[in-house]
Design an enzyme around this catalytic site. Structure first.
Site, PDB file in Angstrom:
ATOM      1  N   ASN A   1     -37.379 -28.284  34.708  1.00  0.00           N
ATOM      2  CA  ASN A   1     -38.360 -29.339  34.458  1.00  0.00           C
ATOM      3  C   ASN A   1     -39.653 -28.980  35.172  1.00  0.00           C
ATOM      4  OD1 ASN A   1     -36.507 -30.911  33.005  1.00  0.00           O
ATOM      5  ND2 ASN A   1     -35.742 -31.883  34.876  1.00  0.00           N
TER       6      ASN A   1
ATOM      7  N   ASP B   1     -25.731 -31.474  42.448  1.00  0.00           N
ATOM      8  CA  ASP B   1     -26.727 -32.546  42.331  1.00  0.00           C
ATOM      9  C   ASP B   1     -26.118 -33.855  42.846  1.00  0.00           C
ATOM     10  OD1 ASP B   1     -29.461 -32.876  40.326  1.00  0.00           O
ATOM     11  OD2 ASP B   1     -28.453 -34.691  41.032  1.00  0.00           O
ATOM     12  N   ILE B   2     -26.917 -34.602  43.603  1.00  0.00           N
ATOM     13  CA  ILE B   2     -26.423 -35.838  44.218  1.00  0.00           C
ATOM     14  C   ILE B   2     -26.220 -36.935  43.178  1.00  0.00           C
ATOM     15  CG2 ILE B   2     -28.646 -36.976  44.730  1.00  0.00           C
ATOM     16  CD1 ILE B   2     -27.547 -37.412  47.605  1.00  0.00           C
TER      17      ILE B   2
ATOM     18  N   HIS C   1     -36.393 -25.639  40.705  1.00  0.00           N
ATOM     19  CA  HIS C   1     -34.931 -25.658  40.689  1.00  0.00           C
ATOM     20  C   HIS C   1     -34.457 -25.518  39.257  1.00  0.00           C
ATOM     21  CE1 HIS C   1     -36.621 -29.737  40.707  1.00  0.00           C
ATOM     22  NE2 HIS C   1     -35.680 -30.051  39.825  1.00  0.00           N
ATOM     23  N   LEU C   2     -33.348 -24.828  39.128  1.00  0.00           N
ATOM     24  CA  LEU C   2     -32.716 -24.620  37.828  1.00  0.00           C
ATOM     25  C   LEU C   2     -31.467 -25.507  37.788  1.00  0.00           C
ATOM     26  CD1 LEU C   2     -32.413 -23.049  35.163  1.00  0.00           C
ATOM     27  CD2 LEU C   2     -31.374 -21.174  36.475  1.00  0.00           C
ATOM     28  N   HIS C   3     -31.417 -26.409  36.795  1.00  0.00           N
ATOM     29  CA  HIS C   3     -30.242 -27.264  36.619  1.00  0.00           C
ATOM     30  C   HIS C   3     -29.196 -26.500  35.803  1.00  0.00           C
ATOM     31  CE1 HIS C   3     -32.168 -31.308  37.558  1.00  0.00           C
ATOM     32  NE2 HIS C   3     -33.256 -30.621  37.250  1.00  0.00           N
TER      33      HIS C   3
HETATM   34  P1  AMP Z   1     -35.874 -32.905  38.750  1.00  0.00           P
HETATM   35  O1  AMP Z   1     -35.912 -34.278  38.150  1.00  0.00           O
HETATM   36  O2  AMP Z   1     -35.823 -31.790  37.723  1.00  0.00           O
HETATM   37  O3  AMP Z   1     -36.994 -32.696  39.761  1.00  0.00           O
HETATM   38  O4  AMP Z   1     -34.502 -32.786  39.505  1.00  0.00           O
HETATM   39  C1  AMP Z   1     -34.330 -33.151  40.844  1.00  0.00           C
HETATM   40  C2  AMP Z   1     -32.857 -33.325  41.054  1.00  0.00           C
HETATM   41  O5  AMP Z   1     -32.593 -33.361  42.433  1.00  0.00           O
HETATM   42  C3  AMP Z   1     -32.292 -34.625  40.447  1.00  0.00           C
HETATM   43  O6  AMP Z   1     -31.295 -34.314  39.482  1.00  0.00           O
HETATM   44  C4  AMP Z   1     -31.725 -35.348  41.658  1.00  0.00           C
HETATM   45  O7  AMP Z   1     -30.522 -36.047  41.374  1.00  0.00           O
HETATM   46  C5  AMP Z   1     -31.501 -34.208  42.628  1.00  0.00           C
HETATM   47  N1  AMP Z   1     -31.485 -34.571  44.032  1.00  0.00           N
HETATM   48  C6  AMP Z   1     -32.355 -35.385  44.672  1.00  0.00           C
HETATM   49  N2  AMP Z   1     -32.043 -35.466  45.982  1.00  0.00           N
HETATM   50  C7  AMP Z   1     -30.938 -34.692  46.170  1.00  0.00           C
HETATM   51  C8  AMP Z   1     -30.122 -34.374  47.296  1.00  0.00           C
HETATM   52  N3  AMP Z   1     -30.395 -34.858  48.525  1.00  0.00           N
HETATM   53  N4  AMP Z   1     -29.070 -33.561  47.120  1.00  0.00           N
HETATM   54  C9  AMP Z   1     -28.788 -33.072  45.887  1.00  0.00           C
HETATM   55  N5  AMP Z   1     -29.533 -33.317  44.784  1.00  0.00           N
HETATM   56  C10 AMP Z   1     -30.580 -34.131  44.919  1.00  0.00           C
END
Ligand code: AMP
Ligand code: ZN
Length: 113
Positions: free
Chosen positions: A86, A29-30, A99-101
């Site tokens: 989420n 995650d970024i 996506h799975l965190h």
């Molecule tokens: P959600 O809030 O569950 O939709 O999670 C989306 C996730 O994507 C967040 O934790 C962001 O930090 C992550 N994210 C957004 N853009 C990028 C990216 N370019 N590379 C990696 N993670 C990202």
């Protein structure tokens, strides 16, 4: 399609990939919310959990097992970790490609915010 995660899958946006196979990719995650924070996403575009159907059970199981394997490889399996999905705005979903965190490396709190 204007989807951030589809662009990552296509390689149009760089990412720090930690695992990939024919069904999914996993990348850091970024904006990490824990020392270890990885996102596991299907190559197939599925907008939200509400768009899953019964045929997707195998994919979801595969994503979960990928997360548990990564947890072991990253050294957080024994100390503990959290898997989070989420869904939609009140669920905290910002990117509309499921996506799975995988979060670990610190103590998690309950209830989540
Ligand atoms: P959600 O809030 O569950 O939709 O999670 C989306 C996730 O994507 C967040 O934790 C962001 O930090 C992550 N994210 C957004 N853009 C990028 C990216 N370019 N590379 C990696 N993670 C990202
Ligand atoms: Zn997508």
């Amino acid at each position: 399609m204007d989807c951030l995660f589809c662009k990552i899958i296509a390689g149009d946006i760089p990412s720090d990939i930690v695992n990939e196979d024919e069904k999914l990719i996993a990348f850091r995650d970024i904006n990490p919310q824990a020392p270890t924070h990885v996102l596991i996403i299907p190559r197939q575009h599925i907008a939200t959990l509400n768009h899953l159907d019964v045929d997707d059970g195998e994919l979801i199981g595969h994503m979960t097992l990928s997360a548990t394997t990564l947890a072991k490889e990253m050294g957080i399996a024994d100390s503990g970790y959290r898997l989070v999905w989420n869904c939609n705005r009140e669920g905290g979903q910002d990117v509309f490609h499921i996506h799975l965190h995988l979060l670990g490396g610190r103590t998690m709190h309950w209830p989540p915010g």
